[in-house]
Design an enzyme around this catalytic site. Structure first.
Site, PDB file in Angstrom:
ATOM      1  N   HIS A 244     -11.392  -7.598 -12.856  1.00 11.17           N
ATOM      2  CA  HIS A 244     -11.986  -6.409 -12.233  1.00 11.17           C
ATOM      3  C   HIS A 244     -13.322  -6.762 -11.592  1.00 11.17           C
ATOM      4  O   HIS A 244     -14.244  -7.212 -12.263  1.00 11.17           O
ATOM      5  CB  HIS A 244     -12.192  -5.285 -13.257  1.00 11.17           C
ATOM      6  CG  HIS A 244     -12.809  -4.069 -12.621  1.00 11.17           C
ATOM      7  ND1 HIS A 244     -12.042  -3.103 -12.001  1.00 11.17           N
ATOM      8  CD2 HIS A 244     -14.108  -3.709 -12.449  1.00 11.17           C
ATOM      9  CE1 HIS A 244     -12.847  -2.183 -11.491  1.00 11.17           C
ATOM     10  NE2 HIS A 244     -14.101  -2.532 -11.752  1.00 11.17           N
TER      11      HIS A 244
ATOM     12  N   ASP B 144       0.855  -1.188   0.000  1.00  6.24           N
ATOM     13  CA  ASP B 144       0.000   0.000   0.000  1.00  6.24           C
ATOM     14  C   ASP B 144       0.894   1.243   0.000  1.00  6.24           C
ATOM     15  O   ASP B 144       1.893   1.323   0.717  1.00  6.24           O
ATOM     16  CB  ASP B 144      -0.919  -0.002   1.230  1.00  6.24           C
ATOM     17  CG  ASP B 144      -2.061   0.992   1.092  1.00  6.24           C
ATOM     18  OD1 ASP B 144      -3.214   0.550   0.974  1.00  6.24           O
ATOM     19  OD2 ASP B 144      -1.792   2.217   1.113  1.00  6.24           O
TER      20      ASP B 144
ATOM     21  N   ASN C 202     -12.929  -2.908   2.512  1.00  4.37           N
ATOM     22  CA  ASN C 202     -13.898  -1.826   2.670  1.00  4.37           C
ATOM     23  C   ASN C 202     -14.836  -1.859   1.469  1.00  4.37           C
ATOM     24  O   ASN C 202     -14.385  -1.973   0.334  1.00  4.37           O
ATOM     25  CB  ASN C 202     -13.184  -0.473   2.746  1.00  4.37           C
ATOM     26  CG  ASN C 202     -12.325  -0.354   3.988  1.00  4.37           C
ATOM     27  OD1 ASN C 202     -12.749  -0.716   5.084  1.00  4.37           O
ATOM     28  ND2 ASN C 202     -11.094   0.126   3.828  1.00  4.37           N
TER      29      ASN C 202
ATOM     30  N   HIS D  42     -10.337  -5.282  -3.119  1.00  5.56           N
ATOM     31  CA  HIS D  42      -8.997  -5.456  -2.562  1.00  5.56           C
ATOM     32  C   HIS D  42      -9.088  -5.792  -1.088  1.00  5.56           C
ATOM     33  O   HIS D  42     -10.011  -5.366  -0.396  1.00  5.56           O
ATOM     34  CB  HIS D  42      -8.125  -4.212  -2.777  1.00  5.56           C
ATOM     35  CG  HIS D  42      -8.751  -2.933  -2.306  1.00  5.56           C
ATOM     36  ND1 HIS D  42      -9.706  -2.269  -3.037  1.00  5.56           N
ATOM     37  CD2 HIS D  42      -8.552  -2.200  -1.185  1.00  5.56           C
ATOM     38  CE1 HIS D  42     -10.074  -1.169  -2.389  1.00  5.56           C
ATOM     39  NE2 HIS D  42      -9.389  -1.111  -1.253  1.00  5.56           N
TER      40      HIS D  42
ATOM     41  N   HIS E   9     -12.035  -1.329  -6.999  1.00  4.18           N
ATOM     42  CA  HIS E   9     -11.575  -2.636  -7.492  1.00  4.18           C
ATOM     43  C   HIS E   9     -11.371  -3.450  -6.214  1.00  4.18           C
ATOM     44  O   HIS E   9     -10.598  -3.030  -5.336  1.00  4.18           O
ATOM     45  CB  HIS E   9     -10.280  -2.483  -8.296  1.00  4.18           C
ATOM     46  CG  HIS E   9      -9.713  -3.764  -8.847  1.00  4.18           C
ATOM     47  ND1 HIS E   9      -9.426  -3.950 -10.193  1.00  4.18           N
ATOM     48  CD2 HIS E   9      -9.349  -4.923  -8.238  1.00  4.18           C
ATOM     49  CE1 HIS E   9      -8.916  -5.160 -10.380  1.00  4.18           C
ATOM     50  NE2 HIS E   9      -8.866  -5.773  -9.196  1.00  4.18           N
TER      51      HIS E   9
HETATM   52  P1  AMP Z   1      -9.692   1.561   0.341  1.00  7.29           P
HETATM   53  O1  AMP Z   1      -9.737   2.902   1.014  1.00  7.29           O
HETATM   54  O2  AMP Z   1     -10.123   0.421   1.202  1.00  7.29           O
HETATM   55  O3  AMP Z   1     -10.418   1.588  -0.993  1.00  7.29           O
HETATM   56  O4  AMP Z   1      -8.171   1.259   0.052  1.00  7.29           O
HETATM   57  C1  AMP Z   1      -7.488   1.763  -1.046  1.00  7.29           C
HETATM   58  C2  AMP Z   1      -6.042   1.710  -0.706  1.00  7.29           C
HETATM   59  O5  AMP Z   1      -5.296   1.870  -1.891  1.00  7.29           O
HETATM   60  C3  AMP Z   1      -5.580   2.807   0.266  1.00  7.29           C
HETATM   61  O6  AMP Z   1      -5.042   2.206   1.448  1.00  7.29           O
HETATM   62  C4  AMP Z   1      -4.514   3.554  -0.529  1.00  7.29           C
HETATM   63  O7  AMP Z   1      -3.417   3.964   0.258  1.00  7.29           O
HETATM   64  C5  AMP Z   1      -4.109   2.519  -1.572  1.00  7.29           C
HETATM   65  N1  AMP Z   1      -3.559   3.065  -2.797  1.00  7.29           N
HETATM   66  C6  AMP Z   1      -4.067   4.071  -3.556  1.00  7.29           C
HETATM   67  N2  AMP Z   1      -3.295   4.270  -4.641  1.00  7.29           N
HETATM   68  C7  AMP Z   1      -2.279   3.369  -4.567  1.00  7.29           C
HETATM   69  C8  AMP Z   1      -1.150   3.087  -5.383  1.00  7.29           C
HETATM   70  N3  AMP Z   1      -0.901   3.747  -6.523  1.00  7.29           N
HETATM   71  N4  AMP Z   1      -0.307   2.098  -4.993  1.00  7.29           N
HETATM   72  C9  AMP Z   1      -0.536   1.414  -3.847  1.00  7.29           C
HETATM   73  N5  AMP Z   1      -1.590   1.634  -3.039  1.00  7.29           N
HETATM   74  C10 AMP Z   1      -2.445   2.605  -3.386  1.00  7.29           C
HETATM   75 ZN    ZN Z   2     -10.041  -2.783 -11.847  1.00  8.18          ZN
END
Ligand code: AMP
Ligand code: ZN
Length: 112
Positions: free
Chosen positions: A45, A29, A85, A98, A96
């Site tokens: 996706h 992250d 989340n 995760h 997407h």
């Molecule tokens: P969420 O808020 O559960 O949708 O989590 C999305 C996560 O993606 C957050 O913890 C961000 O810090 C992470 N994130 C966003 N952009 C990137 C990126 N380019 N590379 C790695 N993590 C990312």
């Molecule tokens: Zn995607």
């Protein structure tokens, strides 16, 4: 379709890869909330937990099959937390599916 994590999976946007197989991509992250903070995503996706169906749910099993290996690679010997989340109330910011894998310290009590 413009999707940040699809672009990361394709290598169009850089990431720090932790693990990859045919179904799963895992990377650090960018804004870690714990000493170890890895995101595990399906290569297909899916918008989020509410986009999981009988037709695509096998990729979720593949992610959970990979999580012990991701934890081992990340040095998580004393446990970890897995979070997804879903939607605005949960502050999902990337649409997407995760799974956050968090650890490397004593984590605070969670809501559940
Ligand atoms: P969420 O808020 O559960 O949708 O989590 C999305 C996560 O993606 C957050 O913890 C961000 O810090 C992470 N994130 C966003 N952009 C990137 C990126 N380019 N590379 C790695 N993590 C990312
Ligand atoms: Zn995607």
């Amino acid at each position: 379709m413009d999707c940040l994590f699809c672009s990361i999976i394709k290598g169009e946007i850089p990431s720090t890869k932790v693990f990859e197989n045919e179904w799963v991509y895992a990377f650090k992250d960018i804004n870690p909330m714990a000493p170890v903070h890895v995101l595990a995503v399906p290569k297909v996706h899916i918008s989020g937990a509410d986009g999981i169906t009988a037709d695509n749910s096998s990729c979720v099993a593949k992610i959970f099959e990979a999580i012990p290996e991701i934890a081992r690679i990340s040095g998580l010997k004393n446990g970890y937390r897995v979070i997804t989340n879903c939607g605005p109330d949960a502050c999902q910011s990337v649409p997407h599916l995760h799974f956050h894998i968090l650890g490397g310290t004593q984590l605070p009590d969670s809501l559940c």
